[in-house]
Design a protein around this motif. Structure first.
Motif, PDB file in Angstrom:
ATOM      1  N   GLN A  87      -4.402  -0.361 -13.255  1.00  0.00           N
ATOM      2  CA  GLN A  87      -4.979  -1.520 -12.580  1.00  0.00           C
ATOM      3  C   GLN A  87      -4.219  -1.877 -11.313  1.00  0.00           C
ATOM      4  N   ALA A  88      -3.765  -0.885 -10.619  1.00  0.00           N
ATOM      5  CA  ALA A  88      -3.168  -0.991  -9.289  1.00  0.00           C
ATOM      6  C   ALA A  88      -1.810  -1.662  -9.277  1.00  0.00           C
ATOM      7  N   LEU A  89      -1.682  -2.727  -8.533  1.00  0.00           N
ATOM      8  CA  LEU A  89      -0.399  -3.376  -8.254  1.00  0.00           C
ATOM      9  C   LEU A  89       0.264  -3.860  -9.535  1.00  0.00           C
ATOM     10  N   TYR A  94       6.672  -6.406  -7.405  1.00  0.00           N
ATOM     11  CA  TYR A  94       6.733  -7.717  -6.755  1.00  0.00           C
ATOM     12  C   TYR A  94       8.068  -7.944  -6.054  1.00  0.00           C
ATOM     13  N   GLN A  95       9.156  -7.602  -6.724  1.00  0.00           N
ATOM     14  CA  GLN A  95      10.476  -7.846  -6.147  1.00  0.00           C
ATOM     15  C   GLN A  95      10.651  -7.088  -4.836  1.00  0.00           C
ATOM     16  N   THR A  96      10.158  -5.875  -4.768  1.00  0.00           N
ATOM     17  CA  THR A  96      10.259  -5.084  -3.543  1.00  0.00           C
ATOM     18  C   THR A  96       9.362  -5.652  -2.450  1.00  0.00           C
ATOM     19  N   LEU A  97       8.189  -6.106  -2.841  1.00  0.00           N
ATOM     20  CA  LEU A  97       7.208  -6.590  -1.868  1.00  0.00           C
ATOM     21  C   LEU A  97       7.567  -7.953  -1.282  1.00  0.00           C
ATOM     22  N   GLU A 104       2.449  -5.487   5.605  1.00  0.00           N
ATOM     23  CA  GLU A 104       2.935  -4.394   4.763  1.00  0.00           C
ATOM     24  C   GLU A 104       2.486  -4.570   3.308  1.00  0.00           C
ATOM     25  N   VAL A 105       2.470  -5.821   2.847  1.00  0.00           N
ATOM     26  CA  VAL A 105       2.021  -6.096   1.484  1.00  0.00           C
ATOM     27  C   VAL A 105       0.540  -5.749   1.340  1.00  0.00           C
ATOM     28  N   LEU A 106      -0.256  -6.146   2.315  1.00  0.00           N
ATOM     29  CA  LEU A 106      -1.691  -5.837   2.285  1.00  0.00           C
ATOM     30  C   LEU A 106      -1.918  -4.328   2.307  1.00  0.00           C
ATOM     31  N   LEU A 107      -1.206  -3.637   3.177  1.00  0.00           N
ATOM     32  CA  LEU A 107      -1.348  -2.180   3.260  1.00  0.00           C
ATOM     33  C   LEU A 107      -0.914  -1.511   1.947  1.00  0.00           C
ATOM     34  N   PHE A 108       0.174  -2.025   1.361  1.00  0.00           N
ATOM     35  CA  PHE A 108       0.635  -1.482   0.078  1.00  0.00           C
ATOM     36  C   PHE A 108      -0.415  -1.701  -0.999  1.00  0.00           C
TER      37      PHE A 108
END
Length: 177
Positions: A87-89, A94-97, A104-108
């Motif tokens: 289910q993806a993310l 979270y800690q890295t993002l 960058e979060v959106l692209l990830f």
């Protein structure tokens, strides 16, 4: 001037919805498979009981129907053995993002959703194939069973008459004085 990220937000939301639909569809398929298994398990004894006293040929043909039912049940059960869908993310990311920029979060997230969809596709395609085969086998088995039951009920089975010998009770001639 702030960068316009609406298109990335749209793609992130859209890709997440696609994953959710994929997972919901997979769960729904599991539910349908369970229903078909339940129906089949209840139908088999009814079917076999209805063929008691039928011509032997009908009983032999019923073996094909039962084999199809069992094959269908096994296919449907194999759907449940599949791995859960990705289910993806995942929360581990979270800690890295937190340290990344919004872009960058959106692209990830978009990339994670894309990878999950591709990974899940193999499982969903395999599950769909098994499900459709199971439904086909169940349908064919039901058609065979219905034809056998209807044919059995409409064909009068001629039974050899039973010979009955009537024996009259004998009266004992005993006089009581």
């Amino acid at each position: 001037m702030e960068e316009d990220l609406r298109h990335l937000e749209f793609l992130a939301i859209n890709s997440k919805e696609i994953i959710e639909k994929q997972v919901d569809s997979y769960r729904q398929q599991h539910s349908y498979a369970g229903t078909i298994i339940g129906f089949t398990v209840l139908f088999i004894p009814f079917f076999l009981n209805s063929l008691n006293g039928a011509y032997r040929i009908f009983q032999y043909i019923s073996i094909a129907s039962i084999a199809l039912f069992i094959s269908s049940i096994l296919l449907m059960l194999s759907i449940f053995r599949g791995k859960p869908l990705d289910q993806a993310l995942s929360p581990e990311k979270y800690q890295t993002l937190i340290k990344k920029s919004y872009k960058e979060v959106l692209l990830f997230e978009i990339e994670a959703n894309k990878a999950s969809y591709i990974k899940n596709s193999a499982a969903t395609i395999k599950g769909n194939k098994r499900y459709l085969q199971g439904v086909s086998l169940t349908t064919i088995a039901i058609l065979i069973a219905i034809v056998l039951l209807l044919t059995n009920s409409f064909i009068a089975i001629e039974k050899v008459p039973t010979k009955v010998q009537v024996v009259a009770p004998t009266k004992k001639a005993s006089k009581v004085n």
